[in-house]
Design a protein around this motif. Structure first.
Motif, PDB file in Angstrom:
ATOM      1  N   ILE A  34       0.837  -1.227  -0.069  1.00  0.00           N
ATOM      2  CA  ILE A  34       0.004   0.008  -0.101  1.00  0.00           C
ATOM      3  C   ILE A  34       1.018   1.459   0.018  1.00  0.00           C
ATOM      4  CG2 ILE A  34      -1.800   1.279   1.178  1.00  0.00           C
ATOM      5  CD1 ILE A  34      -2.542  -1.449   2.516  1.00  0.00           C
ATOM      6  N   ASP A  35       1.107   1.782  -1.030  1.00  0.00           N
ATOM      7  CA  ASP A  35       2.045   2.987  -1.377  1.00  0.00           C
ATOM      8  C   ASP A  35       1.087   4.098  -1.403  1.00  0.00           C
ATOM      9  OD1 ASP A  35       4.403   1.429  -1.479  1.00  0.00           O
ATOM     10  OD2 ASP A  35       3.852   0.623  -3.325  1.00  0.00           O
ATOM     11  N   ILE A  36       1.596   5.195  -0.787  1.00  0.00           N
ATOM     12  CA  ILE A  36       0.686   6.606  -0.649  1.00  0.00           C
ATOM     13  C   ILE A  36       1.855   7.469  -0.877  1.00  0.00           C
ATOM     14  CG2 ILE A  36      -0.715   8.062   0.666  1.00  0.00           C
ATOM     15  CD1 ILE A  36      -1.513   5.394   2.251  1.00  0.00           C
ATOM     16  N   LEU A  37       1.527   8.614  -1.939  1.00  0.00           N
ATOM     17  CA  LEU A  37       2.495   9.530  -2.151  1.00  0.00           C
ATOM     18  C   LEU A  37       1.477  11.070  -2.220  1.00  0.00           C
ATOM     19  CD1 LEU A  37       5.280  10.580  -3.140  1.00  0.00           C
ATOM     20  CD2 LEU A  37       4.689  10.190  -5.541  1.00  0.00           C
ATOM     21  N   ARG A  38       1.770  11.784  -1.408  1.00  0.00           N
ATOM     22  CA  ARG A  38       1.012  13.126  -1.526  1.00  0.00           C
ATOM     23  C   ARG A  38       2.009  14.318  -1.644  1.00  0.00           C
ATOM     24  NH1 ARG A  38      -2.314  15.918   2.771  1.00  0.00           N
ATOM     25  NH2 ARG A  38      -1.659  17.514   1.264  1.00  0.00           N
ATOM     26  N   TRP A  39       1.299  15.211  -1.997  1.00  0.00           N
ATOM     27  CA  TRP A  39       2.177  16.611  -2.220  1.00  0.00           C
ATOM     28  C   TRP A  39       2.811  16.976  -0.624  1.00  0.00           C
ATOM     29  CZ3 TRP A  39       0.020  22.013  -1.717  1.00  0.00           C
ATOM     30  CH2 TRP A  39       0.983  23.156  -1.923  1.00  0.00           C
ATOM     31  N   ASN A  40       4.147  17.487  -0.722  1.00  0.00           N
ATOM     32  CA  ASN A  40       5.030  17.814   0.327  1.00  0.00           C
ATOM     33  C   ASN A  40       4.369  18.814   1.203  1.00  0.00           C
ATOM     34  OD1 ASN A  40       5.881  19.375  -1.547  1.00  0.00           O
ATOM     35  ND2 ASN A  40       7.880  19.634  -0.059  1.00  0.00           N
ATOM     36  N   PHE A  41       4.137  20.036   0.716  1.00  0.00           N
ATOM     37  CA  PHE A  41       3.725  21.119   1.358  1.00  0.00           C
ATOM     38  C   PHE A  41       2.303  20.962   2.313  1.00  0.00           C
ATOM     39  CE2 PHE A  41       1.568  24.991   1.994  1.00  0.00           C
ATOM     40  CZ  PHE A  41       2.527  25.807   2.691  1.00  0.00           C
ATOM     41  N   GLY A  42       1.482  20.357   1.417  1.00  0.00           N
ATOM     42  CA  GLY A  42      -0.112  20.030   2.204  1.00  0.00           C
ATOM     43  C   GLY A  42       0.335  19.074   3.283  1.00  0.00           C
ATOM     44  N   GLY A  43       1.369  17.977   2.977  1.00  0.00           N
ATOM     45  CA  GLY A  43       1.573  16.795   3.930  1.00  0.00           C
ATOM     46  C   GLY A  43       2.249  17.183   5.187  1.00  0.00           C
ATOM     47  N   LEU A  44       3.022  18.276   5.116  1.00  0.00           N
ATOM     48  CA  LEU A  44       3.674  18.634   6.137  1.00  0.00           C
ATOM     49  C   LEU A  44       2.902  19.565   7.064  1.00  0.00           C
ATOM     50  CD1 LEU A  44       7.106  20.203   4.584  1.00  0.00           C
ATOM     51  CD2 LEU A  44       6.924  18.298   5.777  1.00  0.00           C
ATOM     52  N   LYS A  45       1.831  20.213   6.667  1.00  0.00           N
ATOM     53  CA  LYS A  45       0.910  20.946   7.384  1.00  0.00           C
ATOM     54  C   LYS A  45      -0.011  19.865   8.218  1.00  0.00           C
ATOM     55  CE  LYS A  45      -1.400  23.168   4.282  1.00  0.00           C
ATOM     56  NZ  LYS A  45      -2.349  23.974   3.625  1.00  0.00           N
ATOM     57  N   GLN A  46      -0.241  18.799   7.762  1.00  0.00           N
ATOM     58  CA  GLN A  46      -0.779  17.801   8.523  1.00  0.00           C
ATOM     59  C   GLN A  46      -0.397  17.126   9.650  1.00  0.00           C
ATOM     60  OE1 GLN A  46      -1.947  14.434   5.774  1.00  0.00           O
ATOM     61  NE2 GLN A  46      -3.811  15.539   5.236  1.00  0.00           N
ATOM     62  N   PHE A  47       1.140  17.282   9.774  1.00  0.00           N
ATOM     63  CA  PHE A  47       2.009  16.859  10.905  1.00  0.00           C
ATOM     64  C   PHE A  47       1.725  17.781  12.262  1.00  0.00           C
ATOM     65  CE2 PHE A  47       4.664  14.857   7.633  1.00  0.00           C
ATOM     66  CZ  PHE A  47       4.682  13.508   8.016  1.00  0.00           C
ATOM     67  N   SER A  53       3.572  -3.130   4.956  1.00  0.00           N
ATOM     68  CA  SER A  53       2.939  -2.961   3.852  1.00  0.00           C
ATOM     69  C   SER A  53       2.603  -1.847   3.353  1.00  0.00           C
ATOM     70  CB  SER A  53       1.577  -3.740   4.217  1.00  0.00           C
ATOM     71  OG  SER A  53       1.475  -4.982   4.276  1.00  0.00           O
ATOM     72  N   ILE A  54       2.534  -0.752   4.287  1.00  0.00           N
ATOM     73  CA  ILE A  54       2.141   0.681   4.297  1.00  0.00           C
ATOM     74  C   ILE A  54       3.417   1.307   3.953  1.00  0.00           C
ATOM     75  CG2 ILE A  54       0.711   2.487   4.693  1.00  0.00           C
ATOM     76  CD1 ILE A  54      -1.156   0.813   6.055  1.00  0.00           C
ATOM     77  N   SER A  55       3.454   2.323   2.935  1.00  0.00           N
ATOM     78  CA  SER A  55       4.481   3.040   2.767  1.00  0.00           C
ATOM     79  C   SER A  55       3.782   4.580   2.376  1.00  0.00           C
ATOM     80  CB  SER A  55       5.453   2.766   1.547  1.00  0.00           C
ATOM     81  OG  SER A  55       6.361   1.698   1.995  1.00  0.00           O
ATOM     82  N   PHE A  56       4.149   5.387   3.252  1.00  0.00           N
ATOM     83  CA  PHE A  56       3.741   6.945   3.130  1.00  0.00           C
ATOM     84  C   PHE A  56       4.898   7.648   2.783  1.00  0.00           C
ATOM     85  CE2 PHE A  56       2.450  11.072   4.966  1.00  0.00           C
ATOM     86  CZ  PHE A  56       1.202  11.200   4.273  1.00  0.00           C
ATOM     87  N   ARG A  57       4.695   8.602   1.749  1.00  0.00           N
ATOM     88  CA  ARG A  57       5.845   9.456   1.432  1.00  0.00           C
ATOM     89  C   ARG A  57       5.323  10.717   0.940  1.00  0.00           C
ATOM     90  NH1 ARG A  57       7.890   5.734   3.626  1.00  0.00           N
ATOM     91  NH2 ARG A  57       9.606   4.575   3.030  1.00  0.00           N
ATOM     92  N   LEU A  58       6.103  12.027   0.984  1.00  0.00           N
ATOM     93  CA  LEU A  58       5.645  13.107   0.559  1.00  0.00           C
ATOM     94  C   LEU A  58       6.537  13.420  -0.502  1.00  0.00           C
ATOM     95  CD1 LEU A  58       5.679  15.012   3.903  1.00  0.00           C
ATOM     96  CD2 LEU A  58       3.755  13.826   2.845  1.00  0.00           C
ATOM     97  N   ASP A  59       6.101  14.182  -1.778  1.00  0.00           N
ATOM     98  CA  ASP A  59       6.491  14.537  -2.958  1.00  0.00           C
ATOM     99  C   ASP A  59       7.039  15.739  -2.747  1.00  0.00           C
ATOM    100  OD1 ASP A  59       7.187  14.625  -5.425  1.00  0.00           O
ATOM    101  OD2 ASP A  59       5.367  13.772  -6.396  1.00  0.00           O
ATOM    102  N   ALA A 102      10.223  11.007  -6.315  1.00  0.00           N
ATOM    103  CA  ALA A 102      10.079  11.534  -4.919  1.00  0.00           C
ATOM    104  C   ALA A 102      10.801  10.876  -3.982  1.00  0.00           C
ATOM    105  CB  ALA A 102       8.489  11.575  -4.604  1.00  0.00           C
ATOM    106  N   THR A 103      11.030   9.616  -3.868  1.00  0.00           N
ATOM    107  CA  THR A 103      11.539   8.725  -2.935  1.00  0.00           C
ATOM    108  C   THR A 103      13.091   8.268  -3.464  1.00  0.00           C
ATOM    109  OG1 THR A 103      10.755   6.613  -3.728  1.00  0.00           O
ATOM    110  CG2 THR A 103       9.464   8.042  -2.438  1.00  0.00           C
ATOM    111  N   LYS A 104      13.438   8.436  -4.525  1.00  0.00           N
ATOM    112  CA  LYS A 104      14.706   7.804  -5.076  1.00  0.00           C
ATOM    113  C   LYS A 104      14.863   6.324  -5.161  1.00  0.00           C
ATOM    114  CE  LYS A 104      16.055  12.318  -5.234  1.00  0.00           C
ATOM    115  NZ  LYS A 104      15.649  12.754  -6.380  1.00  0.00           N
ATOM    116  N   LYS A 105      13.655   5.797  -4.949  1.00  0.00           N
ATOM    117  CA  LYS A 105      13.630   4.200  -4.863  1.00  0.00           C
ATOM    118  C   LYS A 105      12.460   3.932  -6.006  1.00  0.00           C
ATOM    119  CE  LYS A 105      15.345   3.341  -0.437  1.00  0.00           C
ATOM    120  NZ  LYS A 105      15.141   2.956   0.945  1.00  0.00           N
TER     121      LYS A 105
END
Length: 508
Positions: A99-112, A129-135, A217-220
């Motif tokens: 389960i791979d999730i990629l979202r825009w980094n600026f909006g994602g940082l606000k969620q923290f 199973s779950i990978s959450f990354r910011l783009d 985004a992740t280099k992988k």
């Protein structure tokens, strides 16, 4: 003067050349075994729950927004099983599925700053199973704006619906619907949106796009799949079967990757090729180049009609200052064309008169082409933000005979906004040959479409809009002086493009 009544479908098509051309205004044209347009997030979120459960090897979610607090099937109080918990359950039930999730980094940082979201992300990280990354793979000031979901590299969803808060709504857009309650407990306005689900090789192409975005985004890279996997839901009737679908993108130059402006070219080519009408649903209209292209067509002796269904105002004070003022300026300028009255801009409202926010990015050309995606008609979507649109063009050989389906979808959208049976839309259009005359015949009190107020913006709004302070045409323009940018320059670029490409218009 109204256009003449429409010819029959077969006569209208004749030997018309495709608007979509691989390498010109789209990246790839691939086969969709099945495809269906999904309107509004209530249907999409319910479908998403099913698609994720059925995925065998991978769920890939790519978006501008992603909120694990939302319920895919909210109850009457807007509550229900949070998406984050549902994903944990999926990970527990089938730990070998990614389960791979990629979202825009600026909006994602606000969620923290939201404890519930941070807690959920920590729980995700404790699963394999779950990978959450910011783009953040974009220039300063740009965003990752695509809304793509891919299941087992075979089935994909591409369009305008973010898996985020304040998006869920039904096509009824009921007044005071308590299902429309955000995770913070606050009610939100009615929301109109659209996306498209596609199965087959086109799903694999969107998987390639998602894999590339993930790797940037992740280099992988994402792991290779075995090829088994997601099948079309048994109870979901497709709109299209065995059609070719064009995929168009926007991407700013960054980190060794070149600029891509396929979406801008496709907008301009659509405007150039239209013979009878273009029906737009879009969140913004601030791109001077597109506006100028429309004005050039409306200076012709017998131009097509342009109908836009948009929000009454942008979402947020700053966006209203920039986007609303620019839209008014451009529409007022287009109105000066010889047939300026063939452009109408409407916004939808509920039965009690509340404005419905239009977030959709949908276009229909002459009932021979339908386009659904993430790209707005603003400068950002032309050259700054990452975007992805999908298009079905009836002039492609594999797509012969799909015009009635496209027409049905267009009539369904107009019928939704006017709160009438789509058959009524069809009969009136057959009689008049005019989208504008059709809409005007049914506009009235209650649930309906309202003409946009074109009151001239104030001096501050006008200054922000005129200088494109929030909507530059390229990453470099953000750092240019005000003398080197602005709506007027964008407008002149659009006029020049249309005049240079008149041969394309005649061929099409």
């Amino acid at each position: 003067m109204q256009p003449s009544p429409p010819p029959s479908v077969s006569a209208a098509m004749g030997n018309i050349a495709p608007i979509v051309v691989e390498g010109r205004n789209c990246w790839r044209i691939e086969r969709a075994n099945k495809a269906r347009m999904i309107v509004d997030a209530a249907d999409y979120f319910a479908l998403l729950e099913v698609l994720m459960a059925k995925a065998e090897e991978r769920i890939l979610l790519i978006g501008w927004d992603f909120d694990p607090r939302i319920a895919l099937k909210p109850d009457k109080d807007g509550k229900g099983e949070p998406l984050g918990h549902y994903l944990l359950k999926l990970a527990h039930d089938k730990p070998e599925r990614d389960i791979d999730i990629l979202r825009w980094n600026f909006g994602g940082l606000k969620q923290f700053a939201v404890p519930r979201i941070v807690s959920m992300i920590v729980r995700w990280k404790l699963t394999r199973s779950i990978s959450f990354r910011l783009d953040s793979a974009h220039p300063v000031g740009c965003s990752h704006h695509q809304k793509v979901a891919v299941f087992d590299d075979h089935l994909a969803v591409c369009g305008g619906i973010d898996v985020g808060a304040r998006r869920w709504d039904t096509r009824d857009h009921k007044d005071g619907d308590t299902h429309r309650t955000a995770p913070d407990g606050k009610a939100y306005m009615p929301w109109h949106d659209s996306t498209m689900i596609l199965a087959g090789p086109v799903g694999g192409a969107l998987a390639d796009l998602g894999n590339e975005r993930w790797q940037r985004a992740t280099k992988k890279p994402l792991r290779d799949l075995t090829g088994k996997g997601e099948n079309w839901p048994d109870d979901l009737e497709p709109d299209f079967e065995g059609v070719d679908v064009a995929i168009s993108r926007t991407r700013a130059e960054y980190d060794g990757y070149g600029e891509i402006r396929e979406i801008e070219r496709l907008y301009l080519d659509m405007i150039a090729a239209a013979k009878r009408f273009i029906y737009f649903e879009n969140q913004y209209f601030t791109c001077g180049k597109i506006a100028a292209a429309i004005a050039e067509r409306l200076n012709e002796d017998d131009p097509p009609e342009f109908v836009m269904v948009m929000p009454e105002t942008a979402d947020g004070w700053l966006e209203q200052m920039a986007m609303d003022a620019a839209r008014v300026q451009l529409v007022r300028e287009i109105a000066k064309a010889k047939h300026g009255d063939r452009l109408k801009v409407y916004f939808p409202r509920t039965r009690k008169g509340e404005a419905i926010y239009v977030h959709a990015k949908t276009a229909v050309v002459d009932d021979r082409m339908i386009r659904v995606g993430s790209a707005n008609m603003n400068n950002r979507s032309m050259g700054l933000d990452s975007e992805c649109d999908v298009t079905i063009d009836a002039a492609l050989p594999a797509n012969a005979g799909v015009e009635p389906v496209i027409r049905r979808l267009r009539e369904s959208l107009i019928g939704e906004h006017l709160d009438i049976d789509p058959a009524e839309v069809s009969r009136r259009f057959e009689a008049t040959g005019s989208l504008i005359a059709t809409i005007e015949a049914f506009r009235g009190e209650g649930r309906s479409l309202e003409l946009l107020d074109l009151t001239k913006p104030g001096p501050f709004d006008e200054f922000i809009a005129e200088n494109e302070l929030l909507d530059p045409t390229s990453p470099d323009e953000m750092f240019e002086s005000l003398t080197e940018r602005g709506l007027r320059k964008s407008w002149h670029r659009g006029r020049g493009w249309m005049r240079r490409h008149r041969p394309f218009r005649r061929k099409a």
